[in-house]
Design an enzyme around this catalytic site. Structure first.
Site, PDB file in Angstrom:
ATOM      1  N   ASP A   1      31.766  33.008  45.785  1.00  0.00           N
ATOM      2  CA  ASP A   1      32.947  33.379  46.581  1.00  0.00           C
ATOM      3  C   ASP A   1      32.503  34.301  47.731  1.00  0.00           C
ATOM      4  O   ASP A   1      31.743  35.250  47.509  1.00  0.00           O
ATOM      5  CB  ASP A   1      33.961  34.090  45.677  1.00  0.00           C
ATOM      6  CG  ASP A   1      35.326  34.229  46.321  1.00  0.00           C
ATOM      7  OD1 ASP A   1      36.291  33.696  45.762  1.00  0.00           O
ATOM      8  OD2 ASP A   1      35.419  34.885  47.381  1.00  0.00           O
TER       9      ASP A   1
ATOM     10  N   GLN B   1      47.633  32.115  45.209  1.00  0.00           N
ATOM     11  CA  GLN B   1      46.758  31.005  45.632  1.00  0.00           C
ATOM     12  C   GLN B   1      46.788  30.904  47.156  1.00  0.00           C
ATOM     13  O   GLN B   1      47.851  30.702  47.754  1.00  0.00           O
ATOM     14  CB  GLN B   1      47.199  29.665  45.018  1.00  0.00           C
ATOM     15  CG  GLN B   1      46.246  28.517  45.368  1.00  0.00           C
ATOM     16  CD  GLN B   1      46.614  27.197  44.690  1.00  0.00           C
ATOM     17  OE1 GLN B   1      47.658  27.081  44.060  1.00  0.00           O
ATOM     18  NE2 GLN B   1      45.761  26.206  44.838  1.00  0.00           N
TER      19      GLN B   1
ATOM     20  N   HIS C   1      41.124  25.736  42.049  1.00  0.00           N
ATOM     21  CA  HIS C   1      39.828  26.360  41.777  1.00  0.00           C
ATOM     22  C   HIS C   1      39.952  27.385  40.666  1.00  0.00           C
ATOM     23  O   HIS C   1      41.008  27.978  40.468  1.00  0.00           O
ATOM     24  CB  HIS C   1      39.259  27.015  43.042  1.00  0.00           C
ATOM     25  CG  HIS C   1      40.223  27.946  43.718  1.00  0.00           C
ATOM     26  ND1 HIS C   1      41.234  27.498  44.542  1.00  0.00           N
ATOM     27  CD2 HIS C   1      40.330  29.293  43.695  1.00  0.00           C
ATOM     28  CE1 HIS C   1      41.925  28.532  44.998  1.00  0.00           C
ATOM     29  NE2 HIS C   1      41.402  29.641  44.483  1.00  0.00           N
TER      30      HIS C   1
ATOM     31  N   HIS D   1      38.369  30.916  39.177  1.00  0.00           N
ATOM     32  CA  HIS D   1      37.567  32.096  39.514  1.00  0.00           C
ATOM     33  C   HIS D   1      36.773  32.550  38.283  1.00  0.00           C
ATOM     34  O   HIS D   1      37.341  32.678  37.192  1.00  0.00           O
ATOM     35  CB  HIS D   1      38.472  33.268  39.908  1.00  0.00           C
ATOM     36  CG  HIS D   1      39.236  33.083  41.176  1.00  0.00           C
ATOM     37  ND1 HIS D   1      38.841  33.628  42.374  1.00  0.00           N
ATOM     38  CD2 HIS D   1      40.393  32.413  41.446  1.00  0.00           C
ATOM     39  CE1 HIS D   1      39.711  33.320  43.324  1.00  0.00           C
ATOM     40  NE2 HIS D   1      40.669  32.587  42.782  1.00  0.00           N
TER      41      HIS D   1
HETATM   42  P1  AMP Z   1      42.816  32.089  45.785  1.00  0.00           P
HETATM   43  O1  AMP Z   1      43.454  33.350  46.291  1.00  0.00           O
HETATM   44  O2  AMP Z   1      42.923  31.942  44.284  1.00  0.00           O
HETATM   45  O3  AMP Z   1      43.297  30.865  46.526  1.00  0.00           O
HETATM   46  O4  AMP Z   1      41.271  32.254  46.049  1.00  0.00           O
HETATM   47  C1  AMP Z   1      40.621  31.737  47.153  1.00  0.00           C
HETATM   48  C2  AMP Z   1      39.214  32.275  47.114  1.00  0.00           C
HETATM   49  O5  AMP Z   1      38.407  31.484  47.959  1.00  0.00           O
HETATM   50  C3  AMP Z   1      39.095  33.730  47.586  1.00  0.00           C
HETATM   51  O6  AMP Z   1      38.499  34.499  46.552  1.00  0.00           O
HETATM   52  C4  AMP Z   1      38.208  33.617  48.829  1.00  0.00           C
HETATM   53  O7  AMP Z   1      37.325  34.704  48.967  1.00  0.00           O
HETATM   54  C5  AMP Z   1      37.458  32.323  48.571  1.00  0.00           C
HETATM   55  N1  AMP Z   1      37.003  31.618  49.766  1.00  0.00           N
HETATM   56  C6  AMP Z   1      37.720  31.254  50.838  1.00  0.00           C
HETATM   57  N2  AMP Z   1      36.954  30.598  51.731  1.00  0.00           N
HETATM   58  C7  AMP Z   1      35.706  30.538  51.179  1.00  0.00           C
HETATM   59  C8  AMP Z   1      34.458  29.982  51.626  1.00  0.00           C
HETATM   60  N3  AMP Z   1      34.330  29.373  52.795  1.00  0.00           N
HETATM   61  N4  AMP Z   1      33.385  30.121  50.790  1.00  0.00           N
HETATM   62  C9  AMP Z   1      33.495  30.746  49.615  1.00  0.00           C
HETATM   63  N5  AMP Z   1      34.647  31.274  49.144  1.00  0.00           N
HETATM   64  C10 AMP Z   1      35.734  31.176  49.925  1.00  0.00           C
END
Ligand code: AMP
Ligand code: ZN
Length: 141
Positions: free
Chosen positions: A33, A96, A102, A104
């Site tokens: 992440d 989200q 996804h 975590h």
């Molecule tokens: P959520 O809030 O559950 O949708 O989590 C989305 C996650 O994706 C967050 O923890 C972000 O830091 C992560 N994220 C977003 N864009 C990227 C990326 N390009 N590479 C890696 N992680 C990402």
């Protein structure tokens, strides 16, 4: 393979934007992440685009959790953690942000200062029963 051209995680799977790969299987991809809540914060995603858990076919969901369960102990070891929060935000109201389902993997250590964002409530036994029966009734339709 089903992909959404606007989706950042589909672009990661396609190699159109960079990611730091941890592991992969036929159906799932694990990567670091970029906004880690804790050292080693990793995401596990289906390679195909699905928005929410209810959209993910059972065999793909099994594959995502198979990879998550395989990565989790190696990740704990890699970052010297003691445990992990494994969570999935479902829907914007639940936090989200990326609309590609996804999971975590957030490594945890005693005293790391991370706190659950919500306090425990007090269960009303009648309400628990009412809700459980309502869900069961929906499922049986
Ligand atoms: P959520 O809030 O559950 O949708 O989590 C989305 C996650 O994706 C967050 O923890 C972000 O830091 C992560 N994220 C977003 N864009 C990227 C990326 N390009 N590479 C890696 N992680 C990402
Ligand atoms: Zn996607």
């Amino acid at each position: 393979m089903a992909a959404d051209p606007q989706c950042v995680f589909c672009k990661i799977v396609a190699g159109q934007i960079p990611s730091v790969k941890v592991a992969e299987s036929d159906v799932a991809y694990a990567f670091m992440d970029i906004g880690p809540i804790a050292t080693g914060h990793t995401l596990v995603i289906p390679k195909e685009h699905y928005v929410g858990v209810e959209d993910v076919p059972a065999e793909v969901a099994a594959g995502v959790f198979e990879l998550a369960a395989r990565v989790a102990p190696a990740l704990v070891q890699a970052v010297g953690a003691e445990g992990m929060n494994i969570l999935q935000n479902h829907g914007r109201c639940a936090g989200q942000v990326v609309m590609h389902m996804h999971v975590h993997l957030i490594p945890r250590r005693a005293g790391d200062g991370l706190q659950r964002p919500w306090p425990a409530g007090q269960a009303d036994p009648a309400e628990l029963k009412r809700i459980a029966e309502k869900v069961a009734s929906t499922l049986s339709k």
